[in-house]
Scaffold this motif. Structure first.
Motif, short mmCIF file in Angstrom:
data_model
loop_
_atom_site.label_atom_id
_atom_site.label_comp_id
_atom_site.label_asym_id
_atom_site.label_seq_id
_atom_site.Cartn_x
_atom_site.Cartn_y
_atom_site.Cartn_z
N GLY A 284 0.42 -0.86 -0.08
CA GLY A 284 -0.15 0.24 0.40
C GLY A 284 0.92 1.77 0.35
O GLY A 284 0.35 1.97 -0.38
N LEU B 178 -12.86 2.90 -3.45
CA LEU B 178 -11.02 3.73 -3.73
C LEU B 178 -11.54 4.09 -5.64
O LEU B 178 -10.90 5.39 -5.64
CB LEU B 178 -10.65 2.38 -3.83
N ASN C 43 -5.44 3.01 4.06
CA ASN C 43 -5.91 2.23 2.96
C ASN C 43 -4.33 1.52 3.49
O ASN C 43 -3.93 -0.17 3.57
CB ASN C 43 -5.23 2.26 1.62
N VAL D 155 -12.03 1.79 3.80
CA VAL D 155 -10.98 1.91 3.57
C VAL D 155 -10.11 0.77 4.16
O VAL D 155 -8.68 0.88 3.86
CB VAL D 155 -10.18 3.12 2.65
N TYR E 269 -10.70 -2.69 3.90
CA TYR E 269 -10.53 -3.05 2.17
C TYR E 269 -8.70 -3.01 2.66
O TYR E 269 -8.41 -4.51 2.35
CB TYR E 269 -10.63 -1.66 1.73
N GLY E 270 -8.01 -2.23 2.77
CA GLY E 270 -6.00 -3.37 3.08
C GLY E 270 -6.43 -4.50 3.63
O GLY E 270 -5.64 -5.43 3.73
#
Lengths: 482, 41
Positions: A176, A279, A310, A364, A367-368
């Motif tokens: 990331g 995103l 993220n 987000v 999500y990461g």
């Protein structure tokens, strides 16, 4: 400590790369392994910043503006798509080779492919042949992404049996973070190399290729695998396996026959689909939901902040999973995600920008976190022996979500707008659908139980049988692990 | 192969390794934070 390595895996052109040469000596600090992993992940994370080259590459002939013969954005968009496709394919195909050949060989190969991809692409730019860039960055770079992404994962978990989530979180955080370095660096380099006759992309690719080669080679030199039987000082492995943390190993091709693998695949796919959808559209969505409040400049700031969350989410959520368990962590992603997605339309309707930004940042981060928690989830389910290879196959969920997420958001928005829904509310349906996806993800996660004993490689005989299913020479490929 | 000697990793090696990856990463984070501040202007 003594171990032997089968002949089939010692015949490397460069013996230094063999697993046997990367076994750590007594006294080696395990804290040198995360930087080695970061050397690779920070480099391949550049992929998320590739879009900075898109506009300059549409002006390679015209320089100040696009001229006849210059490439179009739609043609250039395929470079990233091909790279992502080959990420998934190579991770799935080469996962077992990565696992058995060891991290050094894999990281070295990824470095050659990644730097080679930049060099080949530079030739494509020089000759103005797009197919060469498709091959260079797309195929070679994509294979580097797949091999490089999974290369340190199982090694880190073997070094940190006490904190596997934190360990993989550190590496995957680097993926990331790679874009945070590459994006300003690429813009700066192009500015330095630009002239009245050149946009500076060719030279930037050469410099980046060289820099990434050095970084990734350093990583492959530093990395070590623990000696057989090694464990951290003071660490006492649990005497018995807990309900959802196995002490057994499952062979890679047996793992994909289990419902657990496909349930986790579904969980990752849905979590990623929901996250990617947000995103990719954050800039446009924020401006359309808050016209006059969020300007294009502010939206760019939001995108930057989201990339930080993220990255941070990859480390913090995976670290948290060491304490609350992998399954519970995914329950948090699904429940909290559901609440946040259904809050977004409310935030838009009430004009509450702060609430909107808060929702997006947490979404987000999860999500990461979904990416960084999953290797440890797989380790809990299938053991450490083939976790890298299993993880490689699981990454096809990422590729699938990469298609599904943006399509879902764009298609539904388009449908709403053409049916007279105001732009500010056009994303509401999408948010509710994303929340619905997370409900399905919750159910899939709920269904994850311990892997049936028949899939375990319990005895030496079973393990040999497992290896015997693989191509010749694969038997006992992991030294010291009978 | 037999490994018997114990060679402790030097702290300097750890600092160099972490600095090698940490400094560019911190630079990228700082740059991104600077850009992100535009959200609040």
């Amino acid at each position: 400590m003594e171990f032997t390595e089968p002949k089939a895996y010692t015949r490397s052109l460069i013996p230094f790369l063999d697993r046997s040469h990367s076994v750590a000596k007594p006294g080696f600090s395990r804290w040198l392994v995360p930087p080695a992993a970061l050397c690779v992940h920070l480099c391949i994370g550049q992929a998320y910043a590739f879009s900075v080259f898109n506009l300059p590459m549409t002006r390679l002939i015209g320089v100040s503006q696009s001229a006849p013969g210059d490439w179009k954005l739609t043609e250039l968009g395929w470079i990233f798509s091909i790279a992502m496709l080959f990420l998934g394919v190579s991770a799935a195909i080469f996962g077992r080779w990565v696992e058995e050949g060891g991290p050094r060989k894999a990281m070295f190969t990824a470095g050659i492919l990644w730097a080679g991809g930049f060099m080949v692409s530079a030739i494509g730019i020089h000759l103005h042949q797009l197919w060469i860039i498709y091959f260079g960055y797309g195929v070679l770079g994509g294979c580097a992404l797949g091999i490089g992404y999974i290369s340190p994962v199982s090694t880190l978990m073997k070094w940190f049996p006490d904190r596997p989530g934190m360990a993989t979180g550190m590496a995957i955080m680097g993926f990331g973070g790679g874009a945070l370095i590459a994006s300003p660096l690429s813009v700066w380099l192009m500015g330095k190399f630009a002239s009245s006759t050149d946009v500076g992309v060719f030279n930037t690719f050469i410099v980046l290729g060289c820099a990434y080669f050095v970084f990734m080679m350093v990583g492959s030199m530093i990395v070590r695998v623990p000696a057989p039987g090694w464990k951290p000082e003071g660490y006492v492995p649990p005497a018995t396996a807990t309900k959802l943390i196995t002490k057994n190993d499952v062979y890679v091709y047996d793992a994909i026959k289990t419902p657990q693998f496909w349930l986790i695949w579904t969980v990752l796919f849905l979590n990623t689909t929901a996250g990617i959808g947000v995103l990719g559209q954050a800039s446009a969505m924020s401006q359309e939901m808050f016209p006059g409040h969020i300007t294009p400049v502010a939206a760019a700031g939001l995108v930057g902040l989201m990339s930080l969350f993220n990255m941070g989410g990859r480390f913090s959520w995976a670290s948290l999973s060491d304490f609350i368990g992998r399954k519970n962590t995914y329950f948090v992603y699904m429940c909290l995600g559901f609440a946040l997605y259904i809050t977004v339309p409310y935030a838009g309707g009430s004009g509450n920008v702060v609430l909107f930004v808060f929702c997006f940042l947490i979404i987000v981060s999860m999500y990461g976190g979904g990416f960084s928690t999953v290797p440890a989830y797989l380790k809990d389910m299938f053991g450490t022996r083939y976790v890298g290879a299993i993880h490689g196959i699981l990454l096809t969920a990422w590729s699938a979500a990469g298609v599904a997420g943006p399509v879902l958001v764009n298609y539904i928005r388009e449908y709403n707008v053409t049916h007279g829904v105001p732009k500010a509310q056009a994303y509401n349906t999408t948010m509710y659908i994303m929340a619905g996806l997370l409900v399905i993800g919750f159910i899939a996660n709920f269904c994850v139980k311990a892997v049936d004993k028949r899939f375990h490689m319990k005895t030496d005989e079973d393990k040999d049988l497992g290896a015997a299913r693989a191509p010749a020479g694969a038997a006992q490929a992991v030294p010291g692990r009978a | 192969m037999t490994n018997t000697e114990v060679t402790k990793t030097e702290p300097l090696k750890l600092i160099l390794a972490w600095g090698f990856v940490g400094i560019p990463l911190l630079g990228g984070v700082a740059q991104t934070l600077t850009n992100a501040m535009k959200l609040f202007y």
